[in-house]
Design an enzyme around this catalytic site. Structure first.
Site, PDB file in Angstrom:
ATOM      1  N   HIS A 128       0.834  -1.198   0.000  1.00 40.60           N
ATOM      2  CA  HIS A 128       0.000   0.000   0.000  1.00 40.60           C
ATOM      3  C   HIS A 128       0.873   1.254   0.000  1.00 40.60           C
ATOM      4  CE1 HIS A 128      -3.180   2.789   1.087  1.00 40.60           C
ATOM      5  NE2 HIS A 128      -4.073   1.825   0.971  1.00 40.60           N
ATOM      6  N   GLY A 145       3.829  22.175  11.295  1.00 37.34           N
ATOM      7  CA  GLY A 145       5.073  21.461  11.557  1.00 37.34           C
ATOM      8  C   GLY A 145       6.174  21.886  10.606  1.00 37.34           C
ATOM      9  N   HIS A 148       9.866  14.001   9.060  1.00 35.50           N
ATOM     10  CA  HIS A 148      10.261  13.407  10.332  1.00 35.50           C
ATOM     11  C   HIS A 148      11.134  12.192   9.999  1.00 35.50           C
ATOM     12  CE1 HIS A 148       9.929  11.002  13.997  1.00 35.50           C
ATOM     13  NE2 HIS A 148       9.428  12.042  14.635  1.00 35.50           N
ATOM     14  N   PRO A 149      12.330  12.081  10.591  1.00 30.53           N
ATOM     15  CA  PRO A 149      13.280  11.067  10.110  1.00 30.53           C
ATOM     16  C   PRO A 149      12.722   9.641  10.070  1.00 30.53           C
ATOM     17  CG  PRO A 149      14.081  12.209  12.120  1.00 30.53           C
ATOM     18  CD  PRO A 149      12.864  12.914  11.677  1.00 30.53           C
ATOM     19  N   THR A 150      11.987   9.240  11.094  1.00 31.93           N
ATOM     20  CA  THR A 150      11.438   7.874  11.099  1.00 31.93           C
ATOM     21  C   THR A 150       9.941   7.837  10.825  1.00 31.93           C
ATOM     22  OG1 THR A 150      11.065   8.024  13.496  1.00 31.93           O
ATOM     23  CG2 THR A 150      13.160   7.065  12.759  1.00 31.93           C
ATOM     24  N   GLY A 160       8.096  10.199   8.860  1.00 30.10           N
ATOM     25  CA  GLY A 160       7.637  10.736   7.585  1.00 30.10           C
ATOM     26  C   GLY A 160       6.703  11.916   7.720  1.00 30.10           C
TER      27      GLY A 160
END
Lengths: 300, 300
Positions: free
Chosen positions: A84, A165, A170-172, A174
């Site tokens: 998905h 934001g 966001h690094p982990t 997304g």
């Protein structure tokens, strides 16, 4: 449970394989006053979990924010794969007005959750559907295009600056989409033929994209084990594009091929109003009101 | 309100003119744990009040017994007149299984209420419909035939000995019928003609009495102000004789007269299942389950 105002949320989390993690993500929806967890289904192939939860607006929003935080702590999109498309650990959080809540109020609720999530969790958030801040951001598929891997580049574009934001992934976790929308009804109509081209043709004719019904998305699908094809539909606002109208249009189009409609199916949940509306049409009901339904009076 | 087992009762009281008395009669249904008063309507011409109340079996039975006692204290049938046939101050008390209650349990509940009312209130009580002790007592119209004025003679007949209580009329309260039945759906179909003979003819063809559908009572009615006629129907078990079947049969019969069906109407309350069943028929739905209805999940 005496909920007087009800909103539904159907958050999608990018974890479909680890039941332990999923339990931790749905935990905030359990045993909480004014919130009721209706369902959650994980899909290993999609590597995704879809939660269905209803509640009073405020406690529901609080529970959703807690679940978002849990998902961000538990999911690392850098190592995530699945069929998905996805762009975030918390991929999408829709809010749906169900009872004594207007769409405007659902839009405001979604906005509040988006803003708090961005502040507290450092997450870039897009508003979509009814909450969208621009026309090109309404459609979730457009927002998600590029997926997690493409987001670093996409977020640099001015037209894809997040609504809340940082303008950086966001690094982990997304990127997340939050929005208000009408209840979605997954509705499929089965045709008595194995010719996929016919289902495709009819899908094109009835769907909004190609000139059909405004709140109708559709595509042709093969049901190989039954040797038939299906027009697979998402009804995106049954209050304005009624189920029976899509059904009857398909019947009309199928006639040109001499193909019978052999059945239909509703996948998952459907608001009572969608079926009452259908019954009222076929019975030619005059002046029927939903509060004539015994169950709606009992639980009112 | 978290009722897990639900029975509906629709007691009919022979007082439709004095609001003060009616308030006292419905008082036992108010503010009581496990009982919810849905509606009560008084009719001055009928001189009758019809109450709709739901509840858990035990508290509902207790509330009904209190209301029966209040009605017996307040109503004197010797001075009662009205258009509607009646035989008792508490004329009839049906119990209807709604949720997580079987018909057998509703029959037992009705029997318990009948027995207690007879003992405590000295009231002769007939069991009717599903609770009936003999075939000739099933039909309420048969039980009530002769009305209050004819009951002294009727109760002397061995075949009309009451099921509970004395074989003599209560001096001011008459006789009461108590029983369990399926929910009744009052459903009318309007025809595009002013010819009452056509409505009468169709009513005869579709009703059980003359060879039609088993759980269907019907008669022709004139709607003078609209200049049309109506087939007025009582569906006595929609789970076995579906609404859409009566509707489609009427349409078929109307065709012979070249008369269109111009509309239909549901009077009062209807169980959700009756409309879902109708929608499922016309949409040719496969494998649909009631728990796919969002509202039924929310209130479950």
């Amino acid at each position: 449970m005496a909920m007087t105002r009800i909103v539904e949320s159907v958050p999608n989390f990018s974890e479909g394989r680890d039941p332990g993690k999923i339990e931790k993500i749905v935990q905030p929806f359990r045993g909480r006053e004014g919130v009721k967890l209706l369902d959650y289904q994980r899909d290993e192939d999609h590597n995704r979990c879809v939660v269905t939860v209803v509640g009073e607006p405020e406690p529901l929003a609080a529970a959703v924010l807690e679940a978002m935080q849990a998902a961000l702590e538990l999911i690392d999109l850098r190592t995530h794969s699945g069929q998905h498309p996805r762009m975030g650990a918390v991929d999408v959080v829709p809010f749906v007005p169900v009872k004594n809540v207007t769409m405007k109020e659902a839009v405001a609720l979604a906005r509040g959750v988006a803003e708090t999530a961005a502040q507290k969790l450092g997450l870039p958030v897009f508003l979509y559907e009814e909450s969208a801040s621009a026309a090109h951001r309404r459609n979730l598929a457009e927002v998600r295009k590029g997926q997690f891997e493409g987001m670093p580049e996409k977020l640099k574009l001015p037209e894809w600056k997040p609504d809340f934001g940082p303008a950086a992934v966001h690094p982990t976790g997304g990127v997340t989409a939050v929005g208000a929308r009408m209840p979605l009804v997954a509705y499929n109509v089965n045709l008595g033929t194995s010719d996929l081209a016919i289902a495709d043709d009819i899908a094109r004719k009835i769907r909004h994209l190609n000139g059909g019904l405004r709140y109708c998305k559709a595509l042709g699908i093969e049901l190989k084990e039954r040797g038939i094809v299906q027009v697979s539909i998402n009804m995106t606002d049954y209050t304005r594009t009624a189920l029976y109208r899509a059904f009857e249009l398909i019947r009309i189009e199928a006639r040109r091929w001499g193909v019978p409609v052999v059945g239909s199916e509703i996948v998952g949940l459907v608001p009572m109003g969608a079926l009452i509306d259908t019954a009222a049409y076929y019975l030619q009901l005059e002046n029927f009101k939903t509060d004539q339904v015994l169950e709606s009076r009992i639980y009112e």
